[in-house]
Design a protein around this motif. Structure first.
Motif, PDB file in Angstrom:
ATOM      1  N   SER A  23      -2.089   8.714   0.243  1.00  0.00           N
ATOM      2  CA  SER A  23      -2.392   7.128  -0.153  1.00  0.00           C
ATOM      3  C   SER A  23      -1.282   6.295   0.706  1.00  0.00           C
ATOM      4  CB  SER A  23      -1.871   7.137  -1.591  1.00  0.00           C
ATOM      5  OG  SER A  23      -2.166   5.829  -1.898  1.00  0.00           O
ATOM      6  N   PRO A  24       0.080   6.640   0.966  1.00  0.00           N
ATOM      7  CA  PRO A  24       0.763   5.663   1.812  1.00  0.00           C
ATOM      8  C   PRO A  24       0.334   5.604   3.142  1.00  0.00           C
ATOM      9  CG  PRO A  24       2.222   7.227   0.511  1.00  0.00           C
ATOM     10  CD  PRO A  24       0.789   7.763   0.316  1.00  0.00           C
ATOM     11  N   VAL A  25      -0.010   6.516   3.755  1.00  0.00           N
ATOM     12  CA  VAL A  25      -0.581   6.500   5.132  1.00  0.00           C
ATOM     13  C   VAL A  25      -1.833   5.839   5.217  1.00  0.00           C
ATOM     14  CG1 VAL A  25      -1.332   7.889   7.091  1.00  0.00           C
ATOM     15  CG2 VAL A  25       0.377   8.788   5.375  1.00  0.00           C
ATOM     16  N   ALA A  26      -2.663   5.702   4.221  1.00  0.00           N
ATOM     17  CA  ALA A  26      -4.043   5.232   4.378  1.00  0.00           C
ATOM     18  C   ALA A  26      -3.811   3.606   3.943  1.00  0.00           C
ATOM     19  CB  ALA A  26      -4.862   5.693   3.416  1.00  0.00           C
ATOM     20  N   PHE A  27      -3.013   3.169   2.979  1.00  0.00           N
ATOM     21  CA  PHE A  27      -2.982   1.896   2.652  1.00  0.00           C
ATOM     22  C   PHE A  27      -1.814   1.058   2.843  1.00  0.00           C
ATOM     23  CE2 PHE A  27      -5.427   4.183  -0.914  1.00  0.00           C
ATOM     24  CZ  PHE A  27      -6.689   4.024  -0.647  1.00  0.00           C
ATOM     25  N   THR A  28      -0.800   1.733   3.257  1.00  0.00           N
ATOM     26  CA  THR A  28       0.395   0.749   3.562  1.00  0.00           C
ATOM     27  C   THR A  28      -0.011  -0.209   5.097  1.00  0.00           C
ATOM     28  OG1 THR A  28       2.000   2.440   2.973  1.00  0.00           O
ATOM     29  CG2 THR A  28       2.555   0.885   4.337  1.00  0.00           C
ATOM     30  N   PRO A  29      -0.563   0.274   5.811  1.00  0.00           N
ATOM     31  CA  PRO A  29      -1.136  -0.570   7.110  1.00  0.00           C
ATOM     32  C   PRO A  29      -1.954  -1.738   6.657  1.00  0.00           C
ATOM     33  CG  PRO A  29      -1.045   1.613   7.543  1.00  0.00           C
ATOM     34  CD  PRO A  29      -1.028   1.711   6.314  1.00  0.00           C
ATOM     35  N   LEU A  30      -2.935  -1.284   5.784  1.00  0.00           N
ATOM     36  CA  LEU A  30      -3.778  -2.252   5.179  1.00  0.00           C
ATOM     37  C   LEU A  30      -3.291  -3.416   4.525  1.00  0.00           C
ATOM     38  CD1 LEU A  30      -6.666  -3.250   4.991  1.00  0.00           C
ATOM     39  CD2 LEU A  30      -6.865  -1.636   2.852  1.00  0.00           C
ATOM     40  N   TYR A  31      -2.086  -2.852   3.604  1.00  0.00           N
ATOM     41  CA  TYR A  31      -1.411  -3.708   2.866  1.00  0.00           C
ATOM     42  C   TYR A  31      -0.620  -4.700   3.740  1.00  0.00           C
ATOM     43  CZ  TYR A  31       2.350  -5.604  -0.438  1.00  0.00           C
ATOM     44  OH  TYR A  31       3.058  -6.299  -1.007  1.00  0.00           O
ATOM     45  N   HIS A  32       0.237  -4.341   4.813  1.00  0.00           N
ATOM     46  CA  HIS A  32       0.808  -5.170   5.727  1.00  0.00           C
ATOM     47  C   HIS A  32      -0.012  -6.055   6.402  1.00  0.00           C
ATOM     48  CE1 HIS A  32       4.588  -3.344   4.563  1.00  0.00           C
ATOM     49  NE2 HIS A  32       4.335  -2.221   5.099  1.00  0.00           N
ATOM     50  N   ALA A  33      -1.359  -5.916   6.773  1.00  0.00           N
ATOM     51  CA  ALA A  33      -2.149  -6.540   7.300  1.00  0.00           C
ATOM     52  C   ALA A  33      -2.686  -7.728   6.188  1.00  0.00           C
ATOM     53  CB  ALA A  33      -3.258  -6.063   7.912  1.00  0.00           C
ATOM     54  N   ASP A  34      -3.167  -7.452   5.242  1.00  0.00           N
ATOM     55  CA  ASP A  34      -3.262  -8.374   4.008  1.00  0.00           C
ATOM     56  C   ASP A  34      -3.262  -7.712   2.717  1.00  0.00           C
ATOM     57  OD1 ASP A  34      -5.104  -9.924   2.223  1.00  0.00           O
ATOM     58  OD2 ASP A  34      -6.699 -10.234   3.699  1.00  0.00           O
ATOM     59  N   PRO A  35      -2.152  -8.146   2.144  1.00  0.00           N
ATOM     60  CA  PRO A  35      -1.882  -7.705   0.883  1.00  0.00           C
ATOM     61  C   PRO A  35      -2.944  -7.469  -0.315  1.00  0.00           C
ATOM     62  CG  PRO A  35       0.153  -9.165   1.531  1.00  0.00           C
ATOM     63  CD  PRO A  35      -1.267  -9.363   2.437  1.00  0.00           C
TER      64      PRO A  35
END
Length: 350
Positions: free
Chosen positions: A313-325
């Motif tokens: 989960s952190p690998v998949a969603f952290t970059p997405l969160y930083h791009a658009d919370p």
């Protein structure tokens, strides 16, 4: 206790967090086949040996003189625990009547939630003195559990075990893999998002570590209080329907946590996530325990995929969160709402 652990070995808290990975990777990997081996060797014997191994690994953590040795001991902890978790569920499935399996799993989930909720608090208190006390404490608990054991298998269970197709392929049936994929999605897109909830509380509201911890604990407390009731409801509404309701409610929770404008609203939403998690947990476990073919191995595979999903989960969603919370929360919500119904198999009663 990561800051205290890192300070003790002269590494940063970020490097100290490798101890979490060192535990969960072998835990999830070995669990692919540990349940199958346990069914061959006997549940009670395997669980007792697993607890004994956990005692030794925990003591190795206490005595480790370097961070590398500590990581190796953590990996051994993960391996040992892989031989207890699925077999405890398998034993519960064998002991509980079919029409009360959900209720039994509800109590199991409640006690799990109690442990997951209290562990950070107790570990933090121990770390105030010396982080090694936390590992010494779990060694004592594991030793007590080894002495307690689990209920002995019935006489006919041994004959049944001999008849089981206990090769790993018997647990890697498409139905089991689909339940496992559901578990991976459920935990990766709901429970596994706790790190992202903490990020939003910090970046969106400027909340400190203490209040963040209280908000995150809300899900565990809600799960602890509601799991027994949910277990009884699962027996009535059906296992598959329970999972679908949990996934749907979980999707709403994730959207709420990512978009609600107030801290108290986020806290209430995350607490509701604890209830949705129990619906998923009890339903998934009941579905896989409904199988009579290599029950322990099947549970083992599902639990392995479950923890694998949480780890990714952190690998998949952290970059997405930083791009658009907001997108960081909407994407896992969509996966819960759409992918879970797509992969979840039909329910088959044992």
């Amino acid at each position: 206790m990561l800051p205290e652990l890192g300070s003790s070995y002269g590494v940063s808290p970020g490097t100290a967090s490798l101890s979490v990975t060192a535990y969960f990777l072998p835990f999830a990997a070995v669990m692919l086949f540990s349940g199958t081996l346990g069914e061959r060797w006997g549940r009670r014997r395997t669980v007792v040996v697993g607890y004994a191994g956990y005692v030794l690994a925990s003591l190795a953590c206490v005595l480790a003189s370097t961070f590398a040795l500590f990581l190796a001991a953590r990996a051994l902890q993960g391996v040992a625990n892989a031989f207890t978790t699925p077999l405890l569920l398998s034993a519960l499935g064998a002991a509980a009547p079919g029409n009360r399996l959900g209720r039994a799993l509800g109590w199991f989930g409640s006690l799990q939630a109690a442990g997951q909720t209290s562990a950070p608090l107790l570990g933090g208190i121990a770390a105030e003195v010396d982080w090694r006390f936390a590992f010494g404490g779990v060694a004592v608990v594991a030793a007590a559990l080894a002495l307690l054991g689990i209920p002995a298998e019935k006489a006919d269970d041994g004959a049944r075990r001999e008849r089981l197709a206990t090769a790993l392929r018997a647990a890697l049936r498409p139905e089991v893999l689909r339940i496992g994929a559901t578990a991976a999605l459920g935990w990766g897109c709901l429970t596994g998002l706790s790190f992202m909830v903490a990020l939003r509380l910090e970046e969106g509201f400027g909340i400190g570590a203490g209040p963040r911890g209280l908000v995150l604990t809300a899900a565990g407390i809600a799960g602890l209080l509601t799991a027994p009731l949910i277990g009884g409801r699962v027996d009535r509404i059906g296992r598959r329907r329970s999972v679908l309701i949990g996934a749907g409610c979980g999707a709403l929770v994730v959207v709420g946590v990512g978009t609600l404008p107030g801290v108290w609203m986020v806290a209430l939403a995350w607490a509701a996530g604890g209830v949705a998690t129990q619906l998923l947990l009890v339903g998934v476990n009941a579905l896989v325990l409904g199988s009579a073919r290599n029950r322990g191995g099947s549970v083992s595979v599902v639990q392995s995929l479950r923890f694998g999903g949480a780890a990714l989960s952190p690998v998949a969603f952290t970059p997405l969160y930083h791009a658009d919370p907001v997108a960081g929360f909407l994407v896992p919500a969509a996966l819960l709402a759409l992918a879970v119904p797509a992969v979840l198999p039909r329910e088959h009663r044992a």
